[in-house]
Write a protein that holds these residues in place. Structure first.
Motif, PDB file in Angstrom:
ATOM      1  N   ASN A  46      21.450  28.615  14.670  1.00 49.62           N
ATOM      2  CA  ASN A  46      22.165  29.894  14.753  1.00 49.62           C
ATOM      3  C   ASN A  46      21.715  30.876  13.664  1.00 49.62           C
ATOM      4  OD1 ASN A  46      23.655  29.342  16.989  1.00 49.62           O
ATOM      5  ND2 ASN A  46      25.412  28.562  15.853  1.00 49.62           N
ATOM      6  N   PHE A  47      21.410  30.342  12.490  1.00 55.37           N
ATOM      7  CA  PHE A  47      20.989  31.203  11.386  1.00 55.37           C
ATOM      8  C   PHE A  47      19.676  31.913  11.720  1.00 55.37           C
ATOM      9  CE2 PHE A  47      18.719  31.868   7.352  1.00 55.37           C
ATOM     10  CZ  PHE A  47      19.614  32.749   6.765  1.00 55.37           C
ATOM     11  N   ILE A  50      20.311  34.933  13.754  1.00 56.00           N
ATOM     12  CA  ILE A  50      20.752  36.075  12.925  1.00 56.00           C
ATOM     13  C   ILE A  50      19.525  36.779  12.337  1.00 56.00           C
ATOM     14  CG2 ILE A  50      22.045  36.746  10.839  1.00 56.00           C
ATOM     15  CD1 ILE A  50      23.862  34.289  11.470  1.00 56.00           C
ATOM     16  N   THR A 112      27.252  45.585   7.926  1.00 62.40           N
ATOM     17  CA  THR A 112      28.479  44.780   8.012  1.00 62.40           C
ATOM     18  C   THR A 112      28.237  43.432   8.698  1.00 62.40           C
ATOM     19  OG1 THR A 112      29.055  46.025   9.976  1.00 62.40           O
ATOM     20  CG2 THR A 112      30.160  46.670   7.964  1.00 62.40           C
ATOM     21  N   PHE A 113      27.515  43.461   9.807  1.00 63.30           N
ATOM     22  CA  PHE A 113      27.334  42.225  10.567  1.00 63.30           C
ATOM     23  C   PHE A 113      26.247  41.333   9.976  1.00 63.30           C
ATOM     24  CE2 PHE A 113      25.193  39.928  14.074  1.00 63.30           C
ATOM     25  CZ  PHE A 113      26.227  39.064  14.402  1.00 63.30           C
ATOM     26  N   VAL A 114      25.051  41.858   9.916  1.00 63.75           N
ATOM     27  CA  VAL A 114      23.911  41.016   9.530  1.00 63.75           C
ATOM     28  C   VAL A 114      23.937  40.649   8.045  1.00 63.75           C
ATOM     29  CG1 VAL A 114      21.399  40.829   9.555  1.00 63.75           C
ATOM     30  CG2 VAL A 114      22.558  42.011  11.396  1.00 63.75           C
ATOM     31  N   GLN A 115      24.063  41.676   7.196  1.00 61.48           N
ATOM     32  CA  GLN A 115      23.998  41.419   5.750  1.00 61.48           C
ATOM     33  C   GLN A 115      25.135  40.520   5.281  1.00 61.48           C
ATOM     34  OE1 GLN A 115      21.650  42.253   3.564  1.00 61.48           O
ATOM     35  NE2 GLN A 115      20.383  43.372   5.013  1.00 61.48           N
ATOM     36  N   PHE A 116      26.353  40.764   5.810  1.00 56.99           N
ATOM     37  CA  PHE A 116      27.494  39.955   5.399  1.00 56.99           C
ATOM     38  C   PHE A 116      27.324  38.505   5.861  1.00 56.99           C
ATOM     39  CE2 PHE A 116      29.327  43.812   4.088  1.00 56.99           C
ATOM     40  CZ  PHE A 116      30.398  43.517   3.247  1.00 56.99           C
ATOM     41  N   THR A 117      26.762  38.331   7.069  1.00 59.59           N
ATOM     42  CA  THR A 117      26.543  36.967   7.562  1.00 59.59           C
ATOM     43  C   THR A 117      25.508  36.267   6.687  1.00 59.59           C
ATOM     44  OG1 THR A 117      26.756  38.003   9.723  1.00 59.59           O
ATOM     45  CG2 THR A 117      26.257  35.671   9.728  1.00 59.59           C
ATOM     46  N   PHE A 118      24.497  37.029   6.297  1.00 62.10           N
ATOM     47  CA  PHE A 118      23.456  36.490   5.412  1.00 62.10           C
ATOM     48  C   PHE A 118      24.062  35.959   4.109  1.00 62.10           C
ATOM     49  CE2 PHE A 118      19.550  38.593   7.228  1.00 62.10           C
ATOM     50  CZ  PHE A 118      18.866  37.403   7.338  1.00 62.10           C
ATOM     51  N   ASP A 120      27.095  35.251   3.549  1.00 63.21           N
ATOM     52  CA  ASP A 120      28.048  34.188   3.834  1.00 63.21           C
ATOM     53  C   ASP A 120      27.317  32.841   3.916  1.00 63.21           C
ATOM     54  OD1 ASP A 120      30.685  33.566   4.177  1.00 63.21           O
ATOM     55  OD2 ASP A 120      30.508  33.446   6.372  1.00 63.21           O
ATOM     56  N   VAL A 121      26.145  32.869   4.546  1.00 63.92           N
ATOM     57  CA  VAL A 121      25.386  31.624   4.743  1.00 63.92           C
ATOM     58  C   VAL A 121      24.620  31.253   3.474  1.00 63.92           C
ATOM     59  CG1 VAL A 121      23.549  30.531   6.097  1.00 63.92           C
ATOM     60  CG2 VAL A 121      25.223  31.983   7.233  1.00 63.92           C
TER      61      VAL A 121
END
Lengths: 164, 78
Positions: A46-47, A50, A112-118, A120-121
């Motif tokens: 999944n990563f 992203i 908001t979506f991509v950078q924050f997920t980055f 977070d992971v």
């Protein structure tokens, strides 16, 4: 040569330089990332997906940026050639405004979506891009205002030209 | 626009060409053409004065007001 004309020339060539720089950065980044991107696209992690979304977002943002800069270049070219109060400039400013707002919205999504997920992971501090997005939005508003001033100018010029 | 310019009518009455008028008044042919075709947004008093002087007429002979209602009636009649 008038001072204002020199200013338009300098601005026009600066924008040209910006386009060349954009092409260089985009090309280098594509050469570096494209082979990796193909690996990520066929991965089941999944990563990695992203990463693909992030890269696609970057491509869309880059293309939007180029479109806006090219329209701005065309506007500067008209101003340089003493074609200030024409309908074409109004439509150019309208396109620049819409382009900047779309660019801003995609950037907000990217942030908001991509950078924050980055973050977070992978961990680490959350990158702050809000001042940039506000600046772009402010610039879009400025272009929108300028468009209305130019529209008024075109109307006045037309009235002056059609006064016998 | 409700204001009609009757320069061509006055020119026909005085048996004068558009070129002759433009030379005597001192305005370009393109500007006279704009005036004749009704594309003009405004006319300066100095221009009107010069045209009236050359055509020996009053401003009322050149400019005419036509309401939207009468224009529609004329259109239906024709």
């Amino acid at each position: 040569m008038k001072t204002s004309k020199i200013a338009w020339h300098v601005l026009y060539w600066t924008v040209n330089l910006l386009i060349v720089l954009w092409a260089y950065v985009f090309l280098m980044r594509s050469i570096y990332h494209l082979p990796k991107l193909l690996d990520y696209a066929f991965s089941e992690n999944n990563f990695d997906m992203i990463m693909v979304i992030a890269e696609l977002n970057f491509i869309i943002l880059s293309v939007m940026f180029l479109i806006v800069v090219l329209k701005f270049r065309q506007l500067l070219k008209n101003l340089k050639n003493d074609l200030t109060f024409i309908d074409y400039n109004i439509s150019l400013l309208k396109k620049i405004t819409i382009g900047l707002i779309v660019f801003d919205l995609i950037h907000i999504f990217h942030h908001t979506f991509v950078q924050f997920t980055f973050t977070d992971v992978k961990g680490g501090p959350v990158p702050h891009m809000i001042p940039f997005q506000v600046t772009v939005f402010f610039f879009a508003l400025l272009m929108w205002g300028l468009r209305h001033i130019l529209a008024n100018g075109v109307r006045l010029k037309q009235e002056n030209d059609l006064t016998i | 626009m409700a204001i009609i310019v009757n320069v061509d009518v006055m020119l026909a009455r005085r048996k004068m060409s558009l070129t002759e008028l433009s030379e005597k008044v001192g305005i370009t042919m393109s500007n006279l053409s704009i005036l004749k075709t009704g594309k003009a947004k405004a006319i300066r008093f100095s221009t009107l004065d010069a045209i009236c002087e050359v055509l020996e007429c009053n401003p009322g002979d050149i400019l005419e007001f036509q309401s939207a209602h009468s224009r529609l009636r004329k259109k239906i009649a024709s």
